[in-house]
Design a protein around this motif. Structure first.
Motif, mmCIF file in Angstrom:
data_model
loop_
_atom_site.group_PDB
_atom_site.id
_atom_site.type_symbol
_atom_site.label_atom_id
_atom_site.label_comp_id
_atom_site.label_asym_id
_atom_site.label_seq_id
_atom_site.Cartn_x
_atom_site.Cartn_y
_atom_site.Cartn_z
ATOM 1 N N ASN A 185 3.701 -2.256 14.697
ATOM 2 C CA ASN A 185 2.820 -2.899 13.724
ATOM 3 C C ASN A 185 1.509 -2.118 13.582
ATOM 4 O OD1 ASN A 185 0.862 -3.855 15.694
ATOM 5 N ND2 ASN A 185 2.252 -5.515 16.202
ATOM 6 N N LEU A 186 0.680 -2.588 12.700
ATOM 7 C CA LEU A 186 -0.580 -1.921 12.388
ATOM 8 C C LEU A 186 -1.451 -1.720 13.626
ATOM 9 C CD1 LEU A 186 -2.362 -0.973 9.939
ATOM 10 C CD2 LEU A 186 -3.433 -3.218 10.066
ATOM 11 N N GLN A 187 -1.542 -2.744 14.450
ATOM 12 C CA GLN A 187 -2.377 -2.642 15.641
ATOM 13 C C GLN A 187 -1.813 -1.634 16.638
ATOM 14 O OE1 GLN A 187 -2.416 -6.907 16.474
ATOM 15 N NE2 GLN A 187 -4.550 -6.993 15.807
ATOM 16 N N GLN A 188 -0.516 -1.584 16.764
ATOM 17 C CA GLN A 188 0.100 -0.661 17.716
ATOM 18 C C GLN A 188 -0.107 0.801 17.335
ATOM 19 O OE1 GLN A 188 3.936 -2.710 17.440
ATOM 20 N NE2 GLN A 188 3.893 -2.971 19.666
ATOM 21 N N VAL A 189 -0.235 1.077 16.037
ATOM 22 C CA VAL A 189 -0.464 2.461 15.613
ATOM 23 C C VAL A 189 -1.949 2.722 15.325
ATOM 24 C CG1 VAL A 189 1.869 2.700 14.687
ATOM 25 C CG2 VAL A 189 0.002 2.041 13.143
ATOM 26 N N GLU A 190 -2.774 1.711 15.592
ATOM 27 C CA GLU A 190 -4.217 1.797 15.371
ATOM 28 C C GLU A 190 -4.541 2.244 13.953
ATOM 29 O OE1 GLU A 190 -6.127 3.987 18.503
ATOM 30 O OE2 GLU A 190 -5.263 2.701 20.046
ATOM 31 N N GLY A 191 -3.843 1.628 12.982
ATOM 32 C CA GLY A 191 -4.020 1.974 11.578
ATOM 33 C C GLY A 191 -5.121 1.193 10.906
ATOM 34 N N GLY A 192 -5.475 1.646 9.731
ATOM 35 C CA GLY A 192 -6.462 0.958 8.918
ATOM 36 C C GLY A 192 -5.807 -0.084 8.031
ATOM 37 N N LEU A 193 -6.593 -1.083 7.653
ATOM 38 C CA LEU A 193 -6.141 -2.132 6.741
ATOM 39 C C LEU A 193 -7.076 -2.157 5.549
ATOM 40 C CD1 LEU A 193 -4.355 -4.577 6.005
ATOM 41 C CD2 LEU A 193 -5.926 -5.990 7.379
ATOM 42 N N MET A 194 -6.530 -1.870 4.373
ATOM 43 C CA MET A 194 -7.308 -1.897 3.132
ATOM 44 C C MET A 194 -6.878 -3.123 2.336
ATOM 45 S SD MET A 194 -9.371 -0.327 0.830
ATOM 46 C CE MET A 194 -9.361 1.424 1.194
ATOM 47 N N LEU A 195 -7.825 -4.038 2.067
ATOM 48 C CA LEU A 195 -7.554 -5.233 1.279
ATOM 49 C C LEU A 195 -8.137 -5.058 -0.114
ATOM 50 C CD1 LEU A 195 -8.501 -7.959 3.923
ATOM 51 C CD2 LEU A 195 -6.217 -7.108 3.352
ATOM 52 N N VAL A 196 -7.300 -5.261 -1.132
ATOM 53 C CA VAL A 196 -7.729 -5.125 -2.517
ATOM 54 C C VAL A 196 -7.226 -6.341 -3.292
ATOM 55 C CG1 VAL A 196 -7.545 -3.743 -4.629
ATOM 56 C CG2 VAL A 196 -7.682 -2.600 -2.397
ATOM 57 N N SER A 197 -8.148 -7.090 -3.883
ATOM 58 C CA SER A 197 -7.729 -8.247 -4.674
ATOM 59 C C SER A 197 -7.021 -7.759 -5.927
ATOM 60 C CB SER A 197 -8.945 -9.106 -5.040
ATOM 61 O OG SER A 197 -9.838 -8.387 -5.859
ATOM 62 N N GLN A 198 -5.921 -8.436 -6.270
ATOM 63 C CA GLN A 198 -5.178 -8.066 -7.470
ATOM 64 C C GLN A 198 -4.667 -9.326 -8.153
ATOM 65 O OE1 GLN A 198 -2.529 -4.760 -7.247
ATOM 66 N NE2 GLN A 198 -1.775 -5.104 -9.310
ATOM 67 N N PHE A 199 -5.432 -9.775 -9.103
ATOM 68 C CA PHE A 199 -5.160 -10.974 -9.885
ATOM 69 C C PHE A 199 -3.755 -10.967 -10.482
ATOM 70 C CE2 PHE A 199 -5.372 -12.635 -14.305
ATOM 71 C CZ PHE A 199 -5.579 -13.976 -14.032
ATOM 72 N N THR A 200 -3.282 -9.818 -10.912
ATOM 73 C CA THR A 200 -2.000 -9.744 -11.613
ATOM 74 C C THR A 200 -0.805 -10.056 -10.719
ATOM 75 O OG1 THR A 200 -1.869 -7.348 -11.280
ATOM 76 C CG2 THR A 200 -2.870 -8.118 -13.334
ATOM 77 N N LEU A 201 -0.963 -10.048 -9.407
ATOM 78 C CA LEU A 201 0.148 -10.417 -8.518
ATOM 79 C C LEU A 201 0.506 -11.897 -8.643
ATOM 80 C CD1 LEU A 201 -0.364 -8.484 -5.169
ATOM 81 C CD2 LEU A 201 1.505 -8.277 -6.790
ATOM 82 N N ALA A 202 -0.401 -12.694 -9.156
ATOM 83 C CA ALA A 202 -0.141 -14.125 -9.332
ATOM 84 C C ALA A 202 0.528 -14.419 -10.671
ATOM 85 C CB ALA A 202 -1.447 -14.907 -9.212
ATOM 86 N N ALA A 203 0.879 -13.403 -11.420
ATOM 87 C CA ALA A 203 1.470 -13.587 -12.754
ATOM 88 C C ALA A 203 2.868 -14.185 -12.682
ATOM 89 C CB ALA A 203 1.520 -12.251 -13.485
#
Length: 145
Positions: A65-83
């Motif tokens: 998982n993300l924590q095990q590979v010490e990766g970054g997490l980028m959060l981007v709001s995307q209104f169109t996913l609720a379409a």
């Protein structure tokens, strides 16, 4: 709440020509917020984002998982996913959270993420953003709560 996640080698978000967030290897999560989403949905989604096993182990299997590979997490709001795209040739947005609720839920998710993980970046809620990424794999999943 939905998240379209992509395993990335790098991701960057620009607003008005300025970089507002960047990560190296990790996950880019495009976040769609619907009217009935609650803080409990955000908490469940964050747990999935941090623990979903999409990174390869030494045998080349997606077991880390993300924590095990010490990766970054980028959060981007995307209104169109609720379409709603089930019928017709134009998306409908009746299920999407109104802007005030959407911003509140996205802010909550971002705050919880930064409390839980050190490598978090984000876009700017409601802004016209330019998102650049190098999709690693490609690996892309839709997570829903």
């Amino acid at each position: 709440m939905k998240a379209l996640i992509q395993r990335v080698g790098r991701a960057c978000v620009e607003v008005r020509g300025e970089t507002v967030g960047t990560i190296d290897h990790g996950l880019l999560a495009l976040i769609g917020i619907e009217q009935d989403d609650t803080e409990a949905h955000a908490d469940k989604l964050l747990h999935k984002l941090l623990h979903y096993r999409v990174f390869s182990d030494d045998d080349g299997k997606m077991n880390l998982n993300l924590q095990q590979v010490e990766g970054g997490l980028m959060l981007v709001s995307q209104f169109t996913l609720a379409a709603d795209t089930r019928k017709g040739l134009r998306p409908g947005f009746s299920r999407a959270a109104p802007p005030v609720q959407g911003k509140q839920m996205f802010t909550y998710l971002l705050e919880r993420a930064t409390e839980a993980w050190t490598h978090v970046a984000s876009g700017e809620y409601g802004a016209d953003m330019q998102v650049s990424l190098i999709n690693d794999g490609p690996v892309t999943f839709l997570l829903e709560t």
